[in-house]
Scaffold this active site. Structure first.
Site, PDB file in Angstrom:
ATOM      1  N   LYS A   1      -5.660 -10.605  -6.420  1.00  0.00           N
ATOM      2  CA  LYS A   1      -6.848 -10.657  -5.578  1.00  0.00           C
ATOM      3  C   LYS A   1      -7.926  -9.698  -6.094  1.00  0.00           C
ATOM      4  O   LYS A   1      -7.609  -8.600  -6.557  1.00  0.00           O
ATOM      5  CB  LYS A   1      -6.375 -10.274  -4.169  1.00  0.00           C
ATOM      6  CG  LYS A   1      -7.399 -10.005  -3.147  1.00  0.00           C
ATOM      7  CD  LYS A   1      -6.743  -9.663  -1.811  1.00  0.00           C
ATOM      8  CE  LYS A   1      -6.548  -8.165  -1.666  1.00  0.00           C
ATOM      9  NZ  LYS A   1      -6.224  -7.736  -0.300  1.00  0.00           N
TER      10      LYS A   1
ATOM     11  N   LYS B   1     -11.055  -3.658  -4.117  1.00  0.00           N
ATOM     12  CA  LYS B   1     -11.734  -2.409  -4.467  1.00  0.00           C
ATOM     13  C   LYS B   1     -10.758  -1.406  -5.060  1.00  0.00           C
ATOM     14  O   LYS B   1     -11.169  -0.422  -5.662  1.00  0.00           O
ATOM     15  CB  LYS B   1     -12.465  -1.817  -3.266  1.00  0.00           C
ATOM     16  CG  LYS B   1     -11.726  -1.843  -1.961  1.00  0.00           C
ATOM     17  CD  LYS B   1     -12.704  -1.661  -0.791  1.00  0.00           C
ATOM     18  CE  LYS B   1     -12.163  -2.295   0.479  1.00  0.00           C
ATOM     19  NZ  LYS B   1     -13.205  -2.521   1.479  1.00  0.00           N
TER      20      LYS B   1
ATOM     21  N   LYS C   1       0.808  -1.226   0.000  1.00  0.00           N
ATOM     22  CA  LYS C   1       0.000   0.000   0.000  1.00  0.00           C
ATOM     23  C   LYS C   1       0.838   1.272   0.000  1.00  0.00           C
ATOM     24  O   LYS C   1       0.365   2.310  -0.452  1.00  0.00           O
ATOM     25  CB  LYS C   1      -0.943   0.020   1.214  1.00  0.00           C
ATOM     26  CG  LYS C   1      -2.126  -0.907   1.064  1.00  0.00           C
ATOM     27  CD  LYS C   1      -3.293  -0.426   1.928  1.00  0.00           C
ATOM     28  CE  LYS C   1      -4.482  -1.357   1.823  1.00  0.00           C
ATOM     29  NZ  LYS C   1      -5.546  -1.017   2.795  1.00  0.00           N
TER      30      LYS C   1
HETATM   31  P1  TYM Z   1     -11.094  -5.234   4.105  1.00  0.00           P
HETATM   32  O1  TYM Z   1     -12.002  -4.083   4.368  1.00  0.00           O
HETATM   33  O2  TYM Z   1     -10.062  -5.081   3.045  1.00  0.00           O
HETATM   34  O3  TYM Z   1     -11.946  -6.523   3.735  1.00  0.00           O
HETATM   35  C1  TYM Z   1     -13.033  -6.963   4.530  1.00  0.00           C
HETATM   36  C2  TYM Z   1     -13.079  -8.486   4.538  1.00  0.00           C
HETATM   37  O4  TYM Z   1     -13.188  -8.990   3.208  1.00  0.00           O
HETATM   38  C3  TYM Z   1     -12.157  -9.942   2.970  1.00  0.00           C
HETATM   39  N1  TYM Z   1     -11.742  -9.867   1.556  1.00  0.00           N
HETATM   40  C4  TYM Z   1     -11.633 -10.924   0.745  1.00  0.00           C
HETATM   41  N2  TYM Z   1     -11.885 -12.228   0.961  1.00  0.00           N
HETATM   42  C5  TYM Z   1     -11.701 -13.070  -0.083  1.00  0.00           C
HETATM   43  N3  TYM Z   1     -11.291 -12.668  -1.317  1.00  0.00           N
HETATM   44  C6  TYM Z   1     -11.033 -11.350  -1.564  1.00  0.00           C
HETATM   45  N4  TYM Z   1     -10.638 -10.959  -2.781  1.00  0.00           N
HETATM   46  C7  TYM Z   1     -11.201 -10.416  -0.506  1.00  0.00           C
HETATM   47  N5  TYM Z   1     -11.040  -9.074  -0.396  1.00  0.00           N
HETATM   48  C8  TYM Z   1     -11.376  -8.752   0.873  1.00  0.00           C
HETATM   49  C9  TYM Z   1     -11.032  -9.544   3.896  1.00  0.00           C
HETATM   50  O5  TYM Z   1     -10.175 -10.639   4.155  1.00  0.00           O
HETATM   51  C10 TYM Z   1     -11.791  -9.098   5.134  1.00  0.00           C
HETATM   52  O6  TYM Z   1     -12.135 -10.206   5.936  1.00  0.00           O
HETATM   53  N6  TYM Z   1      -7.773  -4.943   7.852  1.00  0.00           N
HETATM   54  C11 TYM Z   1      -9.117  -5.427   7.490  1.00  0.00           C
HETATM   55  C12 TYM Z   1     -10.225  -4.875   8.353  1.00  0.00           C
HETATM   56  C13 TYM Z   1     -10.058  -5.067   9.814  1.00  0.00           C
HETATM   57  C14 TYM Z   1     -10.249  -6.256  10.556  1.00  0.00           C
HETATM   58  C15 TYM Z   1     -10.010  -5.897  11.922  1.00  0.00           C
HETATM   59  C16 TYM Z   1     -10.595  -7.551  10.216  1.00  0.00           C
HETATM   60  C17 TYM Z   1      -9.718  -4.091  10.705  1.00  0.00           C
HETATM   61  N7  TYM Z   1      -9.682  -4.604  11.970  1.00  0.00           N
HETATM   62  C18 TYM Z   1     -10.092  -6.854  12.924  1.00  0.00           C
HETATM   63  C19 TYM Z   1     -10.683  -8.497  11.227  1.00  0.00           C
HETATM   64  C20 TYM Z   1     -10.429  -8.144  12.584  1.00  0.00           C
HETATM   65  C21 TYM Z   1      -9.398  -5.014   6.053  1.00  0.00           C
HETATM   66  O7  TYM Z   1      -8.848  -4.083   5.550  1.00  0.00           O
HETATM   67  O8  TYM Z   1     -10.413  -5.711   5.460  1.00  0.00           O
END
Ligand code: TYM
Length: 332
Positions: free
Chosen positions: A194, A197, A111
């Site tokens: 992957k 967004k 990032k």
């Molecule tokens: P974020 O907002 O990028 O994504 C949210 C959830 O969606 C899953 N995900 C995917 N799963 C499968 N294939 C994909 N292509 C894909 N893209 C996204 C992510 O694995 C996630 O579960 N850092 C985290 C948010 C967060 C969090 C936490 C999660 C902040 N604090 C505490 C768990 C526990 C994030 O940016 O997710």
């Protein structure tokens, strides 16, 4: 005491990766577990952002999660910045986490791009805030997609080191819960990247709010090889695009990849892609419809977040006090 915590960033639109990798499991787990689901607006400001869009995105994601099946009467649903623990525990955990651990985080490398020196300090400690999210509720299970695995390992390391350094048994070691047929949904344009967004190509992802025609078109145009589908899963090994579409089908239809290949093995993409598109439209159209009903109702959405924040705070505050006591802070 089992407790589920997970988070999602209010940036960009919800896409099929979020749904199949995480939210589908949230919806299942809220039936059997105490669940806390958090819209992580504090994580969303680690990159350049527009304040007005962030406020709108936070409400829209609330509507999107509810439309996807998250039930604020069964699970706690709230936004991170409304509960003071997240910031306060992060500072304490910043002092537990090691620079060397953070240096190994691949997300920061991805990032921050070419200009590491110009990245925010927040982006660097992003995974520590994430650890505070989880540990601040003594969560035991964290349902996420595959891409969050490294962050979860860091949260485990921080919990262990905290308990060891201060001679307490405060934080349970959280277990990642990475389950389903599509734990890593890939781009429709590139089977090795992957679905995300931040991909500039709209054709690379299915957004949860895409209309039926758009969903059909994106699947029909998805990049694939020219061979028929194999009849066994082993035949997908060197075919990432084909594997991705089969896994998406399996996750949406509640089957395994082997089941899908039993039905479609020997068929070409001319048959499989439209079938997959129709299945996706059938599953996603009701979610998009429900979203459109909810999204304008600012008062209801804000009310849900407000109530969720109070519930979350009631759990987090005493745990924060325990952590402060463990490190030797006097009561205020
Ligand atoms: P974020 O907002 O990028 O994504 C949210 C959830 O969606 C899953 N995900 C995917 N799963 C499968 N294939 C994909 N292509 C894909 N893209 C996204 C992510 O694995 C996630 O579960 N850092 C985290 C948010 C967060 C969090 C936490 C999660 C902040 N604090 C505490 C768990 C526990 C994030 O940016 O997710």
């Amino acid at each position: 005491h089992p407790r589920v915590f997970s988070g999602i960033q209010p940036t960009g639109d919800l896409h099929l990766g979020n749904y199949l990798g995480a939210i589908m499991n949230w919806v299942k787990m809220q039936e059997t577990h105490e669940c806390i689901f958090c819209i992580v607006d504090m994580h969303a400001i680690t990159m350049k952002h527009d304040p007005k869009s962030l406020a709108r995105a936070t409400r829209e994601l609330t509507a999107g999660l509810i439309a996807s099946g998250v039930d604020p009467d069964k699970a706690i649903l709230f936004h991170q910045s409304a509960v003071p623990m997240h910031g306060q525990l992060t500072w304490i955990l910043d002092c537990v986490a090691r620079i060397g651990w953070l240096d190994r985080m691949t997300q920061f490398k991805d990032k921050s791009g070419a200009d590491k020196e110009g990245a925010s300090a927040g982006l660097y400690v992003y995974p520590v805030l994430m650890a505070a999210d989880i540990l601040g509720y003594k969560a035991t299970h964290v349902p996420v997609g595959e891409d969050q695995k490294q962050h979860l390992e860091l949260a485990r390391d921080i919990a262990e080191k905290f308990n060891r350094d201060f001679g307490v048994d405060l934080f349970p070691i959280p277990e990642p819960f990475i389950q389903g047929a599509a734990t890593r949904v890939m781009s429709l344009r590139d089977g090795t990247a992957k679905m995300s967004k931040s991909d500039p190509s709209e054709m690379s992802r299915i957004n949860m709010l895409d209309d039926g025609d758009t969903i059909m078109r994106k699947f029909k145009k998805a990049k694939t090889d020219a061979d028929a589908l194999p009849s066994e899963v082993a035949g997908l090994a060197a075919r990432p695009e084909a594997a991705n579409l089969v896994n998406i089908h399996a996750a949406l239809s509640g089957q395994t990849a082997a089941d899908v290949l039993r039905e479609f093995g020997g068929q070409g993409f001319g048959v499989f892609k439209p079938a997959l598109g129709e299945l996706a439209v059938e599953k996603l159209a009701p979610i998009a419809e429900r979203f459109r009903e909810l999204k304008g109702d600012k008062k209801t959405l804000d009310g849900i977040l407000h109530r969720g924040a109070q519930q979350a705070n009631a759990i987090a505050e005493p745990i924060l006090q325990e952590a402060k006591r463990a490190v030797g802070f006097l009561k205020g």
